[in-house]
Design a protein around this motif. Structure first.
Motif: not given
Length: 191
Positions: A22-25, A96-105, A120-127
């Motif tokens: 998902y990306h908002p744009q 950029g930072r990568l966030v996995v279930n709330g944990t930042g990498l 999550r990274f940037g405005e991207y979200e991946m399930l």
């Protein structure tokens, strides 16, 4: 019956990764135009699955200049303690930072993926959802695009009772009687 017909094949028992992006744009910018969507792709377990904007080094390329050349990597692994194939996610982006279930990498940090993860990274979200299989040499991946953010879909909302405000109404007066429901006979009772 032939022995080869009775044996289960790896194709029947592949571990599967369902990745929903998902990306908002996403509609206006075509950032997922380079991806093969809605089709299962077989992947060798010893090759990392990279995502980024560089189509030469990344299996899944994103058409977005804001994404790093190599954004993230998913790597399959096995353990002697557990049956099945598991995955780690690693941040390959220096910026950029990568966030996995709330944990930042941060850059080159990695984390074991649970069976269901929000990345999550940037405005991207991946399930990312892992479905277990028994194959050891390969797994399959299917990419799809979500119309709404997976964060809002996976948010667990706990129903709560509405707080009762002491407004002095008859309802709250009935709940708050002046007499105690239990009393200690050794303490004096004040009226």
């Amino acid at each position: 019956m032939n022995v080869s017909q009775t044996l289960e094949t790896e194709e029947d028992l592949l571990t599967s990764l369902q990745i929903k992006l998902y990306h908002p744009q996403q509609c206006s910018k075509g950032m997922f135009s380079l991806l093969t969507l809605g089709r299962r792709i077989r992947q060798d377990a010893d090759d990392p699955l990279r995502m980024g904007r560089d189509g030469q080094t990344c299996i899944f390329a994103l058409a977005d200049q804001k994404v790093s050349r190599k954004q993230l990597s998913l790597q399959a692994y096995r353990t002697p303690q557990k049956q099945g194939m598991f995955f780690t996610v690693q941040n390959l982006s220096k910026k950029g930072r990568l966030v996995v279930n709330g944990t930042g990498l941060e850059y080159l940090e990695r984390l074991d993926l649970p069976d269901k993860a929000l990345v999550r990274f940037g405005e991207y979200e991946m399930l990312i959802v892992r479905e277990s299989g028994e194959a050891k040499g390969s797994f399959e991946v299917q990419l799809d695009v979500l119309e709404v953010s997976p964060f809002t879909e996976t948010c667990v909302c706990i129903p709560t009772t509405n707080p009762v405000m002491d407004t002095g109404s008859d309802y709250t007066r009935g709940l708050m009687s002046r007499e105690p429901s239990e009393c200690d006979e050794t303490l004096p009772y004040l009226t």
